[in-house]
Design a protein around this motif. Structure first.
Motif, PDB file in Angstrom:
ATOM      1  N   GLN A  60       0.927  -1.345  -0.005  1.00 13.24           N
ATOM      2  CA  GLN A  60       0.080   0.058   0.038  1.00 13.24           C
ATOM      3  C   GLN A  60       1.373   0.824   0.237  1.00 13.24           C
ATOM      4  N   GLN A  61       0.570   1.681  -1.097  1.00 18.52           N
ATOM      5  CA  GLN A  61       2.311   3.345  -1.287  1.00 18.52           C
ATOM      6  C   GLN A  61       1.430   4.331  -0.557  1.00 18.52           C
ATOM      7  N   PRO A  62       2.182   5.362  -0.575  1.00 15.90           N
ATOM      8  CA  PRO A  62       1.154   6.467   0.142  1.00 15.90           C
ATOM      9  C   PRO A  62       0.798   7.181  -1.027  1.00 15.90           C
ATOM     10  N   ASN A  63      -0.027   8.280  -0.802  1.00 19.41           N
ATOM     11  CA  ASN A  63      -0.367   9.380  -2.430  1.00 19.41           C
ATOM     12  C   ASN A  63       0.268  10.547  -2.168  1.00 19.41           C
ATOM     13  N   ILE A  64       1.052  10.439  -3.269  1.00 16.97           N
ATOM     14  CA  ILE A  64       1.685  11.589  -3.236  1.00 16.97           C
ATOM     15  C   ILE A  64       1.410  12.358  -4.645  1.00 16.97           C
ATOM     16  N   ASP A  65      -0.078  12.496  -4.947  1.00 19.26           N
ATOM     17  CA  ASP A  65      -0.283  12.661  -6.118  1.00 19.26           C
ATOM     18  C   ASP A  65      -0.271  14.422  -5.712  1.00 19.26           C
ATOM     19  N   THR A  66      -0.348  15.854  -6.512  1.00 14.10           N
ATOM     20  CA  THR A  66       0.970  16.609  -6.193  1.00 14.10           C
ATOM     21  C   THR A  66       0.073  17.634  -7.580  1.00 14.10           C
ATOM     22  N   ASN A  67      -0.238  18.593  -7.291  1.00 19.01           N
ATOM     23  CA  ASN A  67      -0.468  20.060  -8.010  1.00 19.01           C
ATOM     24  C   ASN A  67       0.636  21.212  -8.860  1.00 19.01           C
ATOM     25  N   LEU A  68       1.194  21.285  -9.039  1.00 23.34           N
ATOM     26  CA  LEU A  68       2.341  22.221  -9.526  1.00 23.34           C
ATOM     27  C   LEU A  68       1.527  23.327 -10.143  1.00 23.34           C
ATOM     28  N   TYR A  69       2.171  24.721 -10.000  1.00 26.59           N
ATOM     29  CA  TYR A  69       1.787  25.357 -11.094  1.00 26.59           C
ATOM     30  C   TYR A  69       3.077  26.109 -11.470  1.00 26.59           C
ATOM     31  N   PHE A  70       2.084  27.576 -12.415  1.00 26.93           N
ATOM     32  CA  PHE A  70       3.588  28.287 -13.271  1.00 26.93           C
ATOM     33  C   PHE A  70       2.711  29.298 -13.205  1.00 26.93           C
ATOM     34  N   GLN A  71       3.784  30.774 -13.531  1.00 26.72           N
ATOM     35  CA  GLN A  71       3.439  31.964 -13.913  1.00 26.72           C
ATOM     36  C   GLN A  71       2.819  31.539 -15.536  1.00 26.72           C
ATOM     37  N   ARG A  72       2.258  32.683 -15.834  1.00 24.14           N
ATOM     38  CA  ARG A  72       1.782  33.009 -17.675  1.00 24.14           C
ATOM     39  C   ARG A  72       2.949  33.399 -18.189  1.00 24.14           C
ATOM     40  N   GLY A  73       3.252  32.414 -18.954  1.00 24.23           N
ATOM     41  CA  GLY A  73       4.467  31.799 -20.071  1.00 24.23           C
ATOM     42  C   GLY A  73       5.799  31.716 -19.468  1.00 24.23           C
ATOM     43  N   ALA A  74       5.846  31.672 -18.403  1.00 26.34           N
ATOM     44  CA  ALA A  74       6.929  30.998 -17.651  1.00 26.34           C
ATOM     45  C   ALA A  74       7.305  29.407 -17.155  1.00 26.34           C
ATOM     46  N   THR A  75       8.296  29.057 -17.009  1.00 28.45           N
ATOM     47  CA  THR A  75       8.737  27.883 -17.533  1.00 28.45           C
ATOM     48  C   THR A  75       9.923  27.125 -16.029  1.00 28.45           C
ATOM     49  N   THR A 127       6.207  25.882  -5.622  1.00 26.12           N
ATOM     50  CA  THR A 127       5.759  24.675  -6.401  1.00 26.12           C
ATOM     51  C   THR A 127       7.285  23.854  -5.900  1.00 26.12           C
ATOM     52  N   LYS A 128       8.764  24.417  -5.614  1.00 33.24           N
ATOM     53  CA  LYS A 128       9.758  23.786  -4.854  1.00 33.24           C
ATOM     54  C   LYS A 128       9.201  23.261  -3.771  1.00 33.24           C
ATOM     55  N   GLU A 129       8.838  23.564  -2.971  1.00 29.90           N
ATOM     56  CA  GLU A 129       8.797  23.524  -1.832  1.00 29.90           C
ATOM     57  C   GLU A 129       7.652  22.057  -1.759  1.00 29.90           C
ATOM     58  N   ALA A 130       6.252  22.355  -3.038  1.00 32.66           N
ATOM     59  CA  ALA A 130       5.397  21.112  -2.854  1.00 32.66           C
ATOM     60  C   ALA A 130       6.663  19.978  -3.246  1.00 32.66           C
ATOM     61  N   LEU A 131       7.523  20.126  -4.065  1.00 33.72           N
ATOM     62  CA  LEU A 131       8.173  19.324  -4.868  1.00 33.72           C
ATOM     63  C   LEU A 131       8.984  18.225  -3.817  1.00 33.72           C
ATOM     64  N   LEU A 132       9.625  19.355  -2.842  1.00 34.03           N
ATOM     65  CA  LEU A 132      10.050  18.782  -1.878  1.00 34.03           C
ATOM     66  C   LEU A 132       8.924  17.697  -0.745  1.00 34.03           C
ATOM     67  N   LYS A 133       8.623  18.173  -0.661  1.00 37.49           N
ATOM     68  CA  LYS A 133       7.661  17.265   0.444  1.00 37.49           C
ATOM     69  C   LYS A 133       7.158  16.062  -0.810  1.00 37.49           C
ATOM     70  N   VAL A 134       6.680  15.955  -1.836  1.00 41.83           N
ATOM     71  CA  VAL A 134       6.758  14.886  -2.876  1.00 41.83           C
ATOM     72  C   VAL A 134       8.555  13.826  -2.551  1.00 41.83           C
ATOM     73  N   GLN A 162      11.370  17.270 -14.019  1.00 41.73           N
ATOM     74  CA  GLN A 162      12.501  16.300 -13.882  1.00 41.73           C
ATOM     75  C   GLN A 162      14.124  16.640 -13.209  1.00 41.73           C
ATOM     76  N   THR A 163      14.602  17.838 -13.796  1.00 37.66           N
ATOM     77  CA  THR A 163      16.005  18.483 -13.374  1.00 37.66           C
ATOM     78  C   THR A 163      15.868  19.078 -11.486  1.00 37.66           C
ATOM     79  N   PHE A 164      15.090  19.059 -11.380  1.00 37.69           N
ATOM     80  CA  PHE A 164      14.791  19.080 -10.174  1.00 37.69           C
ATOM     81  C   PHE A 164      14.611  17.672  -9.530  1.00 37.69           C
ATOM     82  N   LEU A 165      13.795  17.376  -9.602  1.00 34.95           N
ATOM     83  CA  LEU A 165      13.589  15.636  -8.809  1.00 34.95           C
ATOM     84  C   LEU A 165      15.311  15.129  -8.928  1.00 34.95           C
ATOM     85  N   GLU A 166      15.438  14.859  -9.999  1.00 33.60           N
ATOM     86  CA  GLU A 166      17.610  14.257 -10.306  1.00 33.60           C
ATOM     87  C   GLU A 166      18.331  15.042  -9.102  1.00 33.60           C
TER      88      GLU A 166
END
Length: 546
Positions: free
Chosen positions: A431-446, A452-459, A499-503
Motif C-alpha cells: 500500500q504505497q502512500p498518496n503523493i498526488d500533487t498539483n504544480l503551478y507556473f506563472q503565465r508564460g513562465a517555465t 512549486t519547489k516546496e511542494a516538490l520537496l514534500k513529494v 524532472q531536473t529538480f527531482l534528479e
C-alpha cells in the motif's frame, strides 16, 4: 259460431265417455306391467333429480339429510362397538406375547400403548361396494360385508348420484374441473371413484390409506376394461350386464381387506421377539459407550487447552472403551509428565497410554511466537505498515499491508532467521502512500517558483521515506492563451524543469509525461487560468497507465 259451439259440445261428450275407460286401462297396465314401466322410467330419474337440484337445491339437501344420516349412523355405531370390543379383548390378554410385542413397538414409535391399540383397531375395512350408473343413478351391482347389511341400496345410489351431480355442477360454476372424491361421516367414509359412465361408492370403516384407494381404482379399472361397453349402452335393462362377473370383481375388494394375521394364528417362538429386543439393547449399549468415549475425549482436549504449558503443542487424542491414547511431540520430559498428571485427574478413564515423544531439538512454540511478535512490532512502527500473524506449530501466516516491496523483502528475510519457523504463508498487500500533487507556473513562465519547489520537496521526502521505486507520471495542461504550438513548447519546458529538480534532489524514478493543449477536465480557462495551466504529479499505477 253455432258450428264451433257444436264442436266443443262433441269434444266434451267424447271426453266424458272415454275418461273412465282410459283410467281403467292405465290402472290395469300399472298392475300387470309395473316392472316394465319402472325399467322405462329409471333412466329419467337421474335427469329429473338434477333438474330439481338446479331449481331447489336447499330443499333437496334438507330432504336427503335425515335419510342419509340415519343410514350412515348405523355404520358409525357398529364400528365404535367393534373397536371397543377389540380394545377390551387386547387389554384382557395383557400377559400374552402379542402384548409384550405391542409394548416394545409403542416404545420404539414413541407413542402410548393406548394410541397403538386404537391404531390397530381402526384398520381400514371395506363394508360395502356399490357400482352406480353415472347418468341415471341406477344401482348396477352391489356387494356387502357379512356383518354389514345395507338397507335400501337403490335409494342410497340415487342420493349419491344427486349429491355428486350437485357438487360437480357447483365446482364447474367456479371454472374448476374436479370430482367429488369422498364423503366423511363420523369414523366412516364413502369413497367415490368415477370412470366414464359409472362410478364406485365404497363405504369404508376406519382410516383409509393409500393402498385402500389403489385397490379401489384397480377394481374399477378391471370393471371398465371388461364391462365398459355394456355399461356405456345401459338403458335400464339389467339383463344386458354380466352381474356375476362384476360381483366377483367387487368381492375381491372385500377379500383383500382381510388382515393377513387373521388367516393363520400359528404359535410363534418367543425367540422371534427376544432376538430383535436383544439386538436393540446391544445397539443402545454401543451408542451409550461411544457417547461416553466422546465425552472423555472432549474432557481431555479441554484439560490440555486449560494448561498453558501444554497449549502450544499439538496432541491427538483417541478414546476407546474408556482407554485414552495420546500422541504428539514436546521438547522436554517435563511436558510429557505434566500431561500424564493432568489427565489422571479426569474421572471415568480406565487407563492412559501416553505415547507422546520427547524431541529435544523441538523449539518452544511460545518462545517462537514471542520472537515473531517482537519483530513485527518494530516493522509496524513505520507509516503504512500494518502486519498481523498466526503461528500454528512451525507454520507462520502473515496478513496486512506494507509501504513497499523492499520492506516486504526485509521482513521475510528477518522472519526466516527465527528458529522454529519452517513455513511462511503470506498475504501482504503493498500500500504505497498518496503523493498526488498539483504544480503551478506563472503565465508564460517555465522556471520553478518557491511554492512549486516546496511542494516538490514534500513529494521527494515521501518517496525516499517509503522507498518508492514506482515510475512517476507528469500530466501538463494549457490555459489556451496563444497558439497551440507555443503552449506545447511551454509545457515541455515546465516538465523538463520538474524532472531536473527531482534528479538534483536524489530521485531516480523513471518519468512518464503527457502534454495536453487544453485545460484539465471541468476547469474553465477564462475564470481560472492558473488552474488551467497546472502540471499534475502522480505515481504510474499500471503498465496500461501511459
Amino acid at each position: 259460431m253455432s258450428q264451433n259451439k257444436q264442436t266443443m259440445h262433441e269434444e266434451e261428450a267424447l271426453e266424458g265417455a272415454l275418461s273412465p275407460i282410459v283410467n281403467k286401462l292405465i290402472d290395469k297396465n300399472f298392475e300387470n306391467s309395473g316392472d316394465k314401466i319402472a325399467t322405462q322410467i329409471a333412466p329419467l330419474i337421474g335427469g329429473a333429480i338434477r333438474e330439481q337440484i338446479k331449481s331447489q337445491k336447499d330443499d333437496i339437501v334438507d330432504a336427503l339429510y335425515p335419510v342419509m344420516g340415519n343410514m350412515i349412523s348405523k355404520f358409525v355405531t357398529k364400528s365404535f362397538e367393534e373397536i371397543l370390543n377389540k380394545i377390551n379383548d387386547q387389554i384382557q390378554n395383557g400377559l400374552s406375547i402379542a402384548t409384550l410385542k405391542r409394548k416394545i413397538k409403542a416404545k420404539i414409535k414413541g407413542v402410548s400403548e393406548t394410541e397403538l391399540l386404537l391404531e390397530e383397531s381402526s384398520e381400514a375395512k371395506i363394508k360395502a361396494v356399490l357400482l352406480i350408473h353415472k347418468e341415471s343413478g341406477a344401482l348396477l351391482c352391489k356387494v356387502e360385508d357379512d356383518n354389514a347389511t345395507l338397507s335400501d341400496a337403490d335409494m342410497l345410489a340415487s342420493m349419491m348420484t344427486a349429491i355428486r351431480s350437485f357438487v360437480n355442477e357447483w365446482v364447474e360454476s367456479n371454472d374448476k374441473f374436479q370430482e367429488l372424491g369422498e364423503i366423511e361421516y363420523g369414523g366412516n367414509k364413502i369413497i367415490i371413484e368415477a370412470s366414464g359412465y359409472s362410478y364406485l361408492a365404497v363405504i369404508v370403516e376406519g382410516a383409509a390409506y393409500t393402498k385402500t384407494y389403489e385397490k379401489i381404482r384397480a377394481a374399477l379399472e378391471k370393471i371398465v376394461l371388461s364391462h365398459g361397453k355394456s355399461i356405456q349402452n345401459f338403458q335400464g335393462n339389467f339383463e344386458t350386464l354380466d352381474k356375476e362377473s362384476i360381483e366377483q370383481e367387487l368381492k375381491s375388494l372385500l377379500l383383500e381387506t382381510i388382515p393377513l394375521e387373521v388367516e393363520t394364528q400359528k404359535k410363534k417362538s418367543p425367540l422371534l421377539f427376544l432376538l430383535p429386543l436383544l439386538l436393540l439393547l446391544y445397539i443402545a449399549y454401543v451408542f451409550y459407550e461411544n457417547s461416553i468415549d466422546t465425552e472423555l475425549q472432549e474432557s481431555i482436549y479441554s484439560r490440555i487447552e486449560a494448561t498453558p504449558q501444554l497449549l502450544p503443542f499439538k496432541f491427538t487424542v483417541d478414546v476407546d472403551n474408556k482407554v485414552a491414547t495420546i500422541k504428539g511431540r514436546v521438547p522436554f520430559e517435563y511436558h510429557k509428565k505434566l500431561l500424564q498428571k493432568e489427565l489422571q485427574s479426569i474421572s471415568g478413564l480406565k487407563a492412559i497410554h501416553n505415547k507422546v515423544r520427547v524431541v529435544p531439538t523441538l523449539t518452544d512454540p511460545l518462545q517462537v511466537s514471542a520472537n515473531i511478535a517482537y519483530l513485527l512490532q518494530g516493522f509496524n512502527l513505520a507509516k503504512n505498515n500494518n502486519i498481523r500473524y498466526d503461528f500454528d506449530y512451525n507454520t507462520l501466516k502473515l496478513y496486512g499491508t506494507l509501504a513497499n516491496k523492499q520492506t516486504k523483502e526485509r521482513l521475510l528475510n528477518a522472519l526466516k532467521k527465527i528458529q522454529g519457523i519452517q513455513k511462511i504463508q503470506e498475504n501482504i498487500i503493498i500500500q504505497q502512500p498518496n503523493i498526488d500533487t498539483n504544480l503551478y507556473f506563472q503565465r508564460g513562465a517555465t522556471t520553478l517558483d518557491s511554492a512549486t519547489k516546496e511542494a516538490l520537496l514534500k513529494v521527494i521526502k515521501s518517496i525516499k521515506e517509503n522507498q518508492i521505486t514506482t515510475p512517476l507520471r507528469l500530466t501538463a495542461y494549457s490555459d489556451m492563451v496563444g497558439s497551440k504550438t507555443i503552449n506545447r513548447e511551454l509545457a515541455k519546458k515546465r516538465v523538463q524543469s520538474i524532472q531536473t529538480f527531482l534528479e538534483e534532489n536524489g530521485v531516480s524514478n523513471s518519468l512518464v509525461s503527457q502534454i495536453f493543449d487544453t485545460p484539465p477536465p471541468h476547469v474553465d480557462a477564462v475564470k481560472d487560468p492558473k488552474e488551467a495551466r497546472r502540471i499534475t504529479l502522480t505515481l504510474k499505477k499500471s503498465k496500461s497507465d501511459v
